[in-house]
Design a protein around this motif. Structure first.
Motif, mmCIF file in Angstrom:
data_model
loop_
_atom_site.group_PDB
_atom_site.id
_atom_site.type_symbol
_atom_site.label_atom_id
_atom_site.label_comp_id
_atom_site.label_asym_id
_atom_site.label_seq_id
_atom_site.Cartn_x
_atom_site.Cartn_y
_atom_site.Cartn_z
ATOM 1 N N MET A 49 0.721 -1.259 0.029
ATOM 2 C CA MET A 49 0.194 -0.093 -0.066
ATOM 3 C C MET A 49 0.732 1.382 -0.077
ATOM 4 N N SER A 50 0.304 2.288 -0.361
ATOM 5 C CA SER A 50 0.953 3.659 -0.248
ATOM 6 C C SER A 50 1.086 4.157 1.230
ATOM 7 N N LEU A 51 1.844 5.031 1.472
ATOM 8 C CA LEU A 51 1.999 5.530 2.846
ATOM 9 C C LEU A 51 0.641 6.139 3.211
ATOM 10 N N ARG A 52 -0.053 6.884 2.481
ATOM 11 C CA ARG A 52 -1.275 7.101 2.941
ATOM 12 C C ARG A 52 -2.486 6.014 3.193
ATOM 13 N N ASP A 53 -2.420 5.124 2.396
ATOM 14 C CA ASP A 53 -3.312 4.064 2.669
ATOM 15 C C ASP A 53 -3.054 3.373 3.829
ATOM 16 N N LYS A 54 -1.713 2.998 4.131
ATOM 17 C CA LYS A 54 -1.299 2.378 5.252
ATOM 18 C C LYS A 54 -1.750 3.101 6.497
ATOM 19 N N LEU A 55 -1.260 4.513 6.340
ATOM 20 C CA LEU A 55 -1.890 5.557 7.380
ATOM 21 C C LEU A 55 -3.134 5.242 8.090
ATOM 22 N N TYR A 56 -3.991 5.201 6.950
ATOM 23 C CA TYR A 56 -5.709 4.991 7.315
ATOM 24 C C TYR A 56 -6.161 3.950 7.275
ATOM 25 N N THR A 57 -5.199 2.615 7.371
ATOM 26 C CA THR A 57 -5.853 1.386 7.615
ATOM 27 C C THR A 57 -6.170 1.112 9.211
ATOM 28 N N PRO A 58 -7.039 0.793 9.628
ATOM 29 C CA PRO A 58 -7.309 0.642 11.118
ATOM 30 C C PRO A 58 -6.310 -0.617 11.489
ATOM 31 N N ARG A 59 -5.495 -0.184 12.624
ATOM 32 C CA ARG A 59 -4.455 -1.330 12.900
ATOM 33 C C ARG A 59 -5.083 -2.011 14.376
ATOM 34 N N SER A 60 -5.984 -1.259 14.847
ATOM 35 C CA SER A 60 -6.322 -1.904 16.219
ATOM 36 C C SER A 60 -7.651 -1.178 16.825
ATOM 37 N N SER A 61 -7.896 -1.670 17.826
ATOM 38 C CA SER A 61 -9.152 -0.998 18.412
ATOM 39 C C SER A 61 -8.905 0.260 19.063
ATOM 40 N N LEU A 62 -7.472 0.619 19.128
ATOM 41 C CA LEU A 62 -7.272 1.881 19.575
ATOM 42 C C LEU A 62 -6.529 2.804 18.530
ATOM 43 N N PRO A 63 -6.912 2.954 17.412
ATOM 44 C CA PRO A 63 -6.325 3.328 16.165
ATOM 45 C C PRO A 63 -5.480 4.695 16.350
ATOM 46 N N ALA A 64 -5.914 5.468 17.160
ATOM 47 C CA ALA A 64 -5.328 6.926 17.201
ATOM 48 C C ALA A 64 -4.015 6.722 17.663
ATOM 49 N N ILE A 65 -3.604 5.866 18.557
ATOM 50 C CA ILE A 65 -2.118 5.821 19.193
ATOM 51 C C ILE A 65 -1.473 4.475 18.835
ATOM 52 N N THR A 66 -1.893 3.944 17.742
ATOM 53 C CA THR A 66 -1.268 2.447 17.211
ATOM 54 C C THR A 66 -0.390 2.744 16.145
ATOM 55 N N HIS A 67 1.132 2.580 16.300
ATOM 56 C CA HIS A 67 1.788 2.799 15.231
ATOM 57 C C HIS A 67 1.552 1.759 14.238
ATOM 58 N N LEU A 68 2.322 1.855 12.872
ATOM 59 C CA LEU A 68 2.126 0.744 11.985
ATOM 60 C C LEU A 68 2.683 -0.430 12.499
ATOM 61 N N ASP A 69 3.554 -0.543 13.510
ATOM 62 C CA ASP A 69 4.109 -1.909 13.657
ATOM 63 C C ASP A 69 3.436 -2.387 15.033
ATOM 64 N N PHE A 70 2.278 -1.790 15.427
ATOM 65 C CA PHE A 70 1.466 -2.178 16.488
ATOM 66 C C PHE A 70 2.079 -1.588 17.676
ATOM 67 N N THR A 71 3.005 -0.755 17.694
ATOM 68 C CA THR A 71 3.555 -0.234 19.196
ATOM 69 C C THR A 71 2.890 1.140 19.299
ATOM 70 N N ALA A 72 3.354 1.700 20.687
ATOM 71 C CA ALA A 72 2.885 3.087 21.106
ATOM 72 C C ALA A 72 3.902 3.799 21.823
ATOM 73 N N ARG A 73 4.190 4.872 21.860
ATOM 74 C CA ARG A 73 4.910 5.760 22.875
ATOM 75 C C ARG A 73 4.225 6.035 23.855
ATOM 76 N N ILE A 74 4.237 5.357 25.073
ATOM 77 C CA ILE A 74 3.478 5.303 26.317
ATOM 78 C C ILE A 74 3.900 6.358 27.418
ATOM 79 N N GLN A 75 3.039 6.882 27.856
ATOM 80 C CA GLN A 75 3.149 7.672 29.129
ATOM 81 C C GLN A 75 2.168 7.165 30.197
ATOM 82 N N THR A 76 3.042 6.612 31.380
ATOM 83 C CA THR A 76 2.066 5.981 32.392
ATOM 84 C C THR A 76 1.610 7.069 33.339
#
Length: 620
Positions: free
Chosen positions: A509-536
């Motif tokens: 996929m193009s960069l844009r299509d990758k970006l807007y493919t829902p990757r999780s049930s928490l899509p706004a914080i999930t990177h393409l590789d299923f990670t997140a930069r966390i603040q506890t």
């Protein structure tokens, strides 16, 4: 005993004041001047520190500068001499500045201090500490560890570009150093430059772009081979050697030899406004992978040299939260502490602490069960009177809440309804991350949230990811994390139950299509590789933000919010109520909270200001 630490004249100038080894206040100059990464003498930050601590310059035991300019000048001269006659243009540009200003830094500092208030120059105790010692001290003496391995990695200080030290018995012993021009920080900045981002500012963009690279592609494998075979020779202990034929930073006016890089990677230097393509993503992934390999080697060497179960990190490269996450996952250390102002701003903190514990030989007494950064909330705070004065100036309309519980319940309901909320409460954060006191907040469950925040609020590149702020007690439920991450400096994977299965053709996929493919049930914080930069988020350090997350959890079942810094592209994080209101009115934010006052965008008078932030703040 009160000591003032200062960092200035390179980037991210800042000031910190400590009393008997306890950090009282710290702030970056950019927050007051509104100039991103301001390098000027931190007059405003110093005034704040003095006012907050009730101190005059004459009452200070010492003022400490975060590096040694004469050692840096020695490096400059030796580098030009070793490479002469190459670099004559750069030499003629740099040397007059040094001879007129930096060679006489003590005189310059005294002059600048006189502009703050009168003081007795004969009694002034002005000290200088080495750059990497400032970094190491900033992390170790605030870590809460009785002993620790200390790893500092940045572009360059005086000579050192990386150092491994051991903190023990209140002292810091340097065990190993890597010297200029061989530098992991400068290597990463070189790729930042080649991919069209601003050096000393856009490195985090490069890190954010990396997940869009296709790890299994032949392009990525080829790029990694080219980097290792031509640019950098990596040793098993994490030390490295950079092939200076490809770089220009030592004696030139640019980071790299552009022609050689274009020939090596077979595409042209990217212009800042040029569209990002897959080849840019693949190169970003490649240098991030190489960086992580080097950082892991350094962490392993720090473990081998010290035998410590603890690790302290500082220096600009310690802001690479993806690499930090890889150290955590490697399991070399039981506990990891990353100083939240890990870059040069934190040098002011380290300079003050190094003077107290090393120069004055004062006992180091680590805090029991917590670190010494007080959650990073070390800047100015504002009263309701300040807010009301601002509101009268702009005829702003607001609703007041009598208690935090009521406020948090109301804001949680607004967030659940899809609103975006600017949140300003308590003391401003020290360091580059907004940690819940100067934040823009949203619902992490909404697919459109990342796009809306990037394009309508932050006015920045659409690929830029957002971080989750999560209740500390819930972090392990959502993420594969075994270390707390209070300063948003560690990336960790999202747990499998929350992930979506990606389409088979995802990598094509193009960069844009990758970006807007829902990757999780928490899509706004999930990177393409299923990670997140966390603040506890911890109740002990930020009770009201913890309460807001608790209320959101009670409303939605999710104790997590999207948290991005309260600013637009190219602007420093807001400091004052007026900064916050102006940013609120210039963007598509729905609501603004300052202390216990709630501003509804629909109730505000039309914004009449003729200012144009898109001209005022350039791409960072």
């Amino acid at each position: 005993m009160k000591i003032l630490g200062i960092s200035a004249y390179y980037h991210d100038s800042a000031a910190t004041i400590i009393q008997d080894g306890v950090v009282l206040a710290a702030a970056q100059e950019e927050r007051f001047t509104r100039k991103k990464h301001d390098a000027c003498f931190p007059t405003n930050a110093i005034k704040f520190c003095l006012n907050y601590s009730g101190t005059s310059l004459d009452q200070l035991t010492a003022i400490v500068f975060y590096d040694k300019p004469l050692l840096k000048f020695e490096r400059l001269l030796e580098t030009y001499y070793a490479n002469s006659p190459k670099g004559i243009k750069s030499f003629l540009t740099a040397i007059p500045v040094w001879l007129n200003e930096k060679m006489f830094l003590k005189r310059l500092l005294k002059k600048e201090l006189s502009g703050i208030e009168g003081y007795n120059k004969k009694k002034l105790n002005l000290l200088f500490t080495e750059h990497h010692l400032s970094h190491a001290a900033s992390s170790f003496y605030t870590s809460g560890f009785t002993e620790s391995a200390i790893l500092t990695i940045d572009g360059v200080g005086e000579w050192a570009t990386c150092s491994i030290s051991h903190g023990e018995n209140g002292q810091i012993k340097v065990l190993k150093e890597l010297h200029f021009p061989h530098s992991l920080g400068l290597l990463y900045s070189a790729f930042t430059y080649f991919l069209g981002f601003k050096v000393n500012s856009g490195e985090y963009k490069l890190m954010g772009l990396a997940p869009y690279g296709n790890a299994s592609s032949t392009a990525v494998q080829s790029f990694i081979e080219k980097i290792k075979n031509n640019l950098v020779d990596i040793k098993s202990d994490g030390s490295l050697w950079l092939n200076q034929k490809y770089f220009d930073y030592a004696t030139g006016l640019r980071m790299i030899n552009v022609k050689k890089w274009e020939q090596l990677f077979e595409f042209n230097l990217r212009n800042p406004d040029e569209e990002l393509t897959q080849i840019h993503c693949d190169l970003a992934y490649s240098i991030q992978a190489v960086t992580e390999e080097i950082v892991l080697n350094l962490a392993q060497e720090a473990k081998n040299l010290t035998g410590s179960a603890n690790l302290c990190l500082a220096g600009g490269v310690a802001l690479n939260c993806v690499a930090n996450g890889k150290i955590s996952q490697a399991g070399y250390f039981n506990k990891i502490f990353i100083q939240p102002a890990a870059g040069d701003a934190g040098g002011s903190l380290g300079a003050a602490l190094a003077a107290y514990h090393i120069y004055y030989s004062k006992e180091y007494k680590p805090n029991s069960g917590t670190d010494g950064m007080h959650g990073g909330y070390l800047g100015p705070e504002y009263s309701n009177i300040d807010i009301q004065q601002m509101a009268r100036k702009y005829n702003a309309k607001f609703r007041s809440f009598s208690n935090n519980k009521e406020l948090c319940q109301s804001v949680a309901a607004l967030l659940d309804d899809g609103s975006i909320v600017g949140w300003m409460n308590g003391r401003m954060e020290f360091g580059p991350r907004a940690l819940g006191n100067r934040s823009i907040l949203g619902d992490p469950r909404r697919e459109e949230m990342q796009k809306r925040l990037n394009l309508k609020i932050k006015y920045r590149e659409s690929f830029r990811p957002f971080a989750p702020s999560v209740l500390a007690e819930d972090a392990a439920f959502f993420f594969e994390i075994d270390h707390y991450s209070p300063y948003m400096l560690m990336v960790q994977p999202l747990r499998a139950p929350f992930r979506n299965k990606l389409p088979i053709e995802f990598n094509e996929m193009s960069l844009r299509d990758k970006l807007y493919t829902p990757r999780s049930s928490l899509p706004a914080i999930t990177h393409l590789d299923f990670t997140a930069r966390i603040q506890t988020v911890h109740k002990e350090t930020n009770a009201i933000f913890h309460e807001l997350l608790t209320c959101f959890k009670q409303t939605t079942g999710v104790g997590m919010l999207v948290n991005t810094s309260f600013n637009v592209r190219g602007e420093p994080i807001v400091c004052t109520p007026e900064d916050a209101y102006r940013c609120f009115m210039r963007t598509d934010m729905d609501y603004l909270v300052i202390n216990n006052q709630l501003f509804d965008k629909n109730l505000q008078p039309e914004w009449q200001s003729k200012d144009n932030w898109k001209e005022e703040f350039t791409l960072d």
